[in-house]
Design a protein around this motif. Structure first.
Motif, short mmCIF file in Angstrom:
data_model
loop_
_atom_site.label_atom_id
_atom_site.label_comp_id
_atom_site.label_asym_id
_atom_site.label_seq_id
_atom_site.Cartn_x
_atom_site.Cartn_y
_atom_site.Cartn_z
N UNK A 50 11.22 -9.62 11.08
CA UNK A 50 10.80 -10.87 10.16
C UNK A 50 9.79 -10.38 8.59
N UNK A 51 10.16 -10.99 7.38
CA UNK A 51 10.19 -10.36 6.02
C UNK A 51 8.80 -10.49 5.99
N UNK A 52 8.06 -9.46 5.24
CA UNK A 52 6.90 -9.91 5.39
C UNK A 52 6.17 -8.99 3.67
N UNK A 53 4.94 -9.40 3.53
CA UNK A 53 4.43 -9.27 2.65
C UNK A 53 3.00 -9.06 3.60
N UNK A 54 2.64 -7.74 2.17
CA UNK A 54 0.65 -7.59 2.61
C UNK A 54 0.00 -8.15 1.77
N UNK A 55 -1.10 -8.77 1.33
CA UNK A 55 -2.11 -9.34 0.57
C UNK A 55 -3.63 -8.81 0.91
N UNK A 56 -4.39 -9.10 0.46
CA UNK A 56 -5.84 -9.04 0.52
C UNK A 56 -6.39 -10.10 0.48
N UNK A 57 -7.67 -10.40 0.94
CA UNK A 57 -8.34 -11.88 0.87
C UNK A 57 -10.01 -11.21 0.79
N UNK A 58 -10.40 -12.00 -0.24
CA UNK A 58 -11.86 -11.09 -0.47
C UNK A 58 -12.44 -12.15 -0.61
N UNK A 59 -13.90 -12.16 -0.42
CA UNK A 59 -15.11 -13.15 -0.90
C UNK A 59 -14.87 -14.04 0.19
N UNK A 60 -15.51 -15.12 0.33
CA UNK A 60 -16.33 -15.85 1.98
C UNK A 60 -16.00 -16.61 2.15
N UNK A 61 -14.70 -16.22 3.07
CA UNK A 61 -14.14 -16.13 3.96
C UNK A 61 -14.27 -15.90 5.25
N UNK A 62 -14.96 -16.44 5.99
CA UNK A 62 -14.81 -16.26 7.60
C UNK A 62 -14.54 -14.44 7.76
N UNK A 63 -13.37 -14.70 7.32
CA UNK A 63 -12.22 -13.18 7.91
C UNK A 63 -12.06 -12.44 6.85
N UNK A 64 -12.77 -12.16 5.76
CA UNK A 64 -11.53 -10.86 4.85
C UNK A 64 -11.12 -10.33 5.21
N UNK A 65 -10.40 -9.32 4.65
CA UNK A 65 -9.44 -8.15 5.26
C UNK A 65 -8.00 -7.80 4.49
N UNK A 66 -7.51 -7.16 5.22
CA UNK A 66 -5.96 -7.11 4.63
C UNK A 66 -4.62 -7.89 5.50
N UNK A 67 -4.18 -8.47 5.24
CA UNK A 67 -2.95 -9.52 6.02
C UNK A 67 -1.59 -9.27 5.66
N UNK A 68 -1.12 -9.51 6.62
CA UNK A 68 0.47 -9.24 6.34
C UNK A 68 0.94 -10.12 7.53
#
Length: 175
Positions: A50-68
């Protein structure tokens, strides 16, 4: 005789395992996981091919990190994958904090903010979300409202003053 056969079988297993293991490890690499060389959490939420994008989630979320994630993923789905709203937003006995979601995208002159909205407005469906692209950064910021001066604060100040008074009496009075 049986013991020798087991020894030979064990030796063959170890030798074959040592020869096959490096190829097996290379075969398990997929996506862009091998590009991430840090202790940051990496989450892969896509089907193979599947075509994906890779992005970062920062801040006050319970699981910050890099998401594909699949390139069709909406911002609200991404926030759900990251654990949803911070726990402070779920407390109802006090005034809820203001949670702001921002999306930054790389541009020619650095990162540009392309989206900003309070979480409450997003939940009501007011803003339209931008489509997520590779290397976007999603920042979730929680601002807690200033709490009024309460009885716990008064108790803390009084106990500190009492401790200082007793300390002063012990130092300056010789009994």
């Amino acid at each position: 005789m049986r013991l020798e056969a087991w020894g030979v079988a064990l030796l063959l297993t170890v030798v074959c395992g040592a020869l096959v293991a490096p190829q097996a490890l290379r075969a398990q690499a997929f996506g862009r996981v091998e590009e991430t060389k840090s202790n940051v959490a990496y989450f892969y939420h896509a089907r193979p091919g599947e075509a994906t994008v890779q992005l970062s989630v920062w801040g006050t979320v319970p699981r910050p990190g890099v998401y594909e994630v699949p390139d069709t993923t909406d911002l609200d789905k991404l926030l759900t994958m990251a654990g949803g709203a911070p726990m402070e937003a779920r407390v109802e006995d006090r005034k809820a904090p203001t949670i702001t979601v921002r999306v930054y995208r790389p541009g020619t002159d650095g990162r540009n903010q392309i989206f900003e909205s309070e979480l409450d407005r997003m939940l009501r469906g007011s803003p339209s979300y931008p489509s997520l692209q590779d290397n976007d950064i999603v920042v979730v910021e929680t601002v807690r409202p200033k709490q009024p001066f309460g009885w716990r604060d008064v108790l803390s100040v009084l106990s500190t003053l009492g401790t200082l008074t007793l300390l002063g009496l012990r130092i300056f009075t010789r009994v």
